[in-house]
Design a protein around this motif. Structure first.
Motif, mmCIF file in Angstrom:
data_model
loop_
_atom_site.group_PDB
_atom_site.id
_atom_site.type_symbol
_atom_site.label_atom_id
_atom_site.label_comp_id
_atom_site.label_asym_id
_atom_site.label_seq_id
_atom_site.Cartn_x
_atom_site.Cartn_y
_atom_site.Cartn_z
ATOM 1 N N ARG A 59 61.697 -43.468 51.716
ATOM 2 C CA ARG A 59 61.710 -43.101 50.299
ATOM 3 C C ARG A 59 62.681 -44.015 49.553
ATOM 4 N N LEU A 60 62.252 -44.441 48.397
ATOM 5 C CA LEU A 60 63.137 -45.239 47.556
ATOM 6 C C LEU A 60 64.084 -44.318 46.809
ATOM 7 N N VAL A 61 65.359 -44.599 46.899
ATOM 8 C CA VAL A 61 66.341 -43.839 46.143
ATOM 9 C C VAL A 61 66.254 -44.251 44.678
ATOM 10 N N ASP A 62 66.022 -45.531 44.472
ATOM 11 C CA ASP A 62 65.922 -46.070 43.122
ATOM 12 C C ASP A 62 64.930 -47.233 43.160
ATOM 13 N N GLU A 63 64.065 -47.294 42.196
ATOM 14 C CA GLU A 63 63.030 -48.325 42.134
ATOM 15 C C GLU A 63 63.628 -49.734 42.120
ATOM 16 N N LYS A 64 64.854 -49.880 41.640
ATOM 17 C CA LYS A 64 65.459 -51.210 41.559
ATOM 18 C C LYS A 64 65.692 -51.828 42.940
ATOM 19 N N TYR A 65 65.649 -51.013 44.007
ATOM 20 C CA TYR A 65 65.849 -51.526 45.359
ATOM 21 C C TYR A 65 64.551 -51.951 46.045
ATOM 22 N N ARG A 66 63.416 -51.679 45.421
ATOM 23 C CA ARG A 66 62.125 -51.960 46.055
ATOM 24 C C ARG A 66 62.004 -53.421 46.485
ATOM 25 N N GLN A 67 62.276 -54.341 45.593
ATOM 26 C CA GLN A 67 62.098 -55.763 45.900
ATOM 27 C C GLN A 67 62.995 -56.207 47.053
ATOM 28 N N ALA A 68 64.222 -55.735 47.082
ATOM 29 C CA ALA A 68 65.141 -56.110 48.161
ATOM 30 C C ALA A 68 64.658 -55.563 49.503
ATOM 31 N N ILE A 69 64.199 -54.321 49.516
ATOM 32 C CA ILE A 69 63.709 -53.715 50.761
ATOM 33 C C ILE A 69 62.459 -54.432 51.239
ATOM 34 N N GLU A 70 61.549 -54.711 50.318
ATOM 35 C CA GLU A 70 60.315 -55.412 50.692
ATOM 36 C C GLU A 70 60.613 -56.815 51.215
#
Length: 130
Positions: A59-70
């Motif tokens: 689960r993403l805690v915050d959408e701003k982390y999506r790109q870094a996780i991907e």
């Protein structure tokens, strides 16, 4: 039938996890043969021991982390969680018999719960935050 009910339940489950890393933007990281493999396995009637791709359990805690996780995880987001090596072997054989894609598996029985090895994973990864 039971098969149709299971498929509807899986579709509902996927709709509920729309805030996870299985969104359309993350699916762009998925190679076509992996997509085909997931489709084939998810269409099977007996999926005991199959828990789906790792991305479905994050689960993403915050959408701003999506790109870094991907960027960090890349295609490993689509590695499939299974209970053990036997399930992975059966699913792999099913894919090979149908020549319908490829998947990488993470057998949970191989992961250390105490962090003594390099994986530092836990079977608790399957617990969804509420």
């Amino acid at each position: 039938t039971l098969f149709l009910a299971r498929r509807e339940m899986d579709q509902a489950r996927r709709a509920l996890i729309s805030n996870d890393l299985t969104s359309n933007s993350s699916r762009s990281l998925m190679p076509r043969d992996v997509f085909n493999g997931l489709e084939t396995v998810e269409a099977m009637e007996n999926q005991i021991g199959y828990h789906g791709p790792l991305a479905a359990h994050l689960r993403l805690v915050d959408e701003k982390y999506r790109q870094a996780i991907e960027a960090a995880a890349g295609p490993r987001l689509w590695h499939v969680l299974v209970d053990d090596d036997i399930i992975a072997s059966k699913l792999l054989e099913h894919l090979q018999n149908r020549q319908s894609g490829r998947l990488s598996f993470i057998p949970l029985n191989r992961l250390s719960e105490n962090g003594d090895d390099d994986t530092n994973f836990s079977a608790h990864i399957l617990k969804h935050p509420d």
